[in-house]
Design an enzyme around this catalytic site. Structure first.
Site: not given
Ligand code: CAA
Length: 283
Positions: A140, A152, A190
């Site tokens: 995951h 995971e 989750n």
């Molecule tokens: N795809 C690829 N890279 C991405 C991206 C995407 N969709 N969105 C952002 N990035 C990258 C950016 O390019 C940037 O990379 P660099 O540092 O290399 O330049 C980096 O992430 C940071 O992006 P930003 O500066 O634009 O934005 P940020 O600092 O706000 O980070 C984020 C964005 C990483 C999404 C951050 O907000 C975060 O960690 N959010 C929480 C995400 C989370 O909780 N994910 C788990 C979701 S639950 C899940 O996935 C499982 C499930 O089963 C539901």
């Protein structure tokens, strides 16, 4: 067993992200989707992200070329016939997933490991529809896959130690941090994340505070990178509801009941970022 050839089934956001991290680690990966259009979209997204990383100076052009040379696309599942590891990342629907696993079980070589990127469906049940249940496992990844460090790894009750070890070693080669988890509803991620999001939705529903302020509390008070309602929009409210239902059904415990407001938003088609409206609105 060393994993040298991989196939990722499903070229959506998760599948394309998973294929990208394999390609960037120099492991040959085939991205597969039933539909040519979806496959092209997935490959195009990988290309764009790699180019952006080069523009930002995070990747050299050599590394970009190396990653692209490790990546290919296919709409034919039979191309799994020479793969060591196949990761399914299709829609979260048990019927669809079991059909994919049964087909892969026929096509993949006998040594191959079949993994699912499911966020909540039971790996044990998926393993049981194959003739190689000890070689079935959950892998995951978190969204956005290229950014998030966690994988995971979910052991079905049938998963062998050898299968687990190969998958753990592979996750490390991707520069990810693997965590070993047993197959119970919601796994760890989750089971903890979704009740928090659901509770945030209850605080909106009960008028405790505004959407923005609830997110601010969690962002500034708990140092979460995104507030829970922003994160819910990002994950998709239909997915959040689906996972809450899996927890509710799986444990039979009312503490996992989905918030009525979440149900209402999903019924309205307010699914979050992907539909243009959720707790926030999007361009
Ligand atoms: N795809 C690829 N890279 C991405 C991206 C995407 N969709 N969105 C952002 N990035 C990258 C950016 O390019 C940037 O990379 P660099 O540092 O290399 O330049 C980096 O992430 C940071 O992006 P930003 O500066 O634009 O934005 P940020 O600092 O706000 O980070 C984020 C964005 C990483 C999404 C951050 O907000 C975060 O960690 N959010 C929480 C995400 C989370 O909780 N994910 C788990 C979701 S639950 C899940 O996935 C499982 C499930 O089963 C539901």
């Amino acid at each position: 067993m060393a994993v040298e050839k991989v196939m990722v089934i499903g070229a959506g956001q998760m599948g394309a992200g998973i294929a990208q991290v394999f390609a960037q680690s120099g492991i040959h990966v085939k991205l597969n989707d039933l539909k040519e259009e979806a496959l092209e979209k997935g490959l195009d997204g990988i290309n764009k992200r790699l180019s952006r990383a080069v523009e930002k100076g995070k990747l050299t052009t050599d590394e970009q070329q190396q990653a692209l040379s490790s990546l290919s696309g296919t709409t034919d599942l039979k191309d799994a016939a020479d793969c060591d590891l196949i990761i399914e990342a299709v829609i979260e629907n048990m019927d669809v997933k079991t059909k994919v696993f049964q087909a892969l079980d026929e096509i993949a070589p006998s040594h191959a490991i079949l993994a699912s990127n499911t966020s909540s469906l039971p790996i044990t049940e998926i393993a049981a529809v194959t003739k190689r249940p000890s070689q079935v496992i959950g892998m995951h990844f978190m969204n956005p896959v290229p950014v998030m460090k966690l994988v995971e790894i979910i052991r079905a009750i049938q998963t062998s130690d050898e299968t687990y070890q190969v998958v753990e070693d592979t996750a490390k080669k991707l520069n990810k941090t693997p965590v070993e988890v047993n197959d119970f509803p919601g796994f760890v991620s989750n089971r903890i994340l979704m009740p928090m999001i659901n509770e945030a939705i209850y605080t909106v529903y009960e008028g405790v505070s505004s959407v923005e302020d609830i997110d601010t509390v969690m962002k500034l008070g708990m140092n979460h990178p995104m507030g829970p309602l922003t994160l819910a929009d990002f994950i998709g409210l239909d997915t959040c509801l689906y996972i809450m239902e899996v927890l509710h059904d799986g444990f039979g415990d009312s503490k996992y009941r989905p918030c009525p407001l979440l149900r209402q938003y999903v019924k309205a088609g307010w699914l979050g970022k992907k539909s243009g409206r959720g707790f926030y609105t999007y361009e």
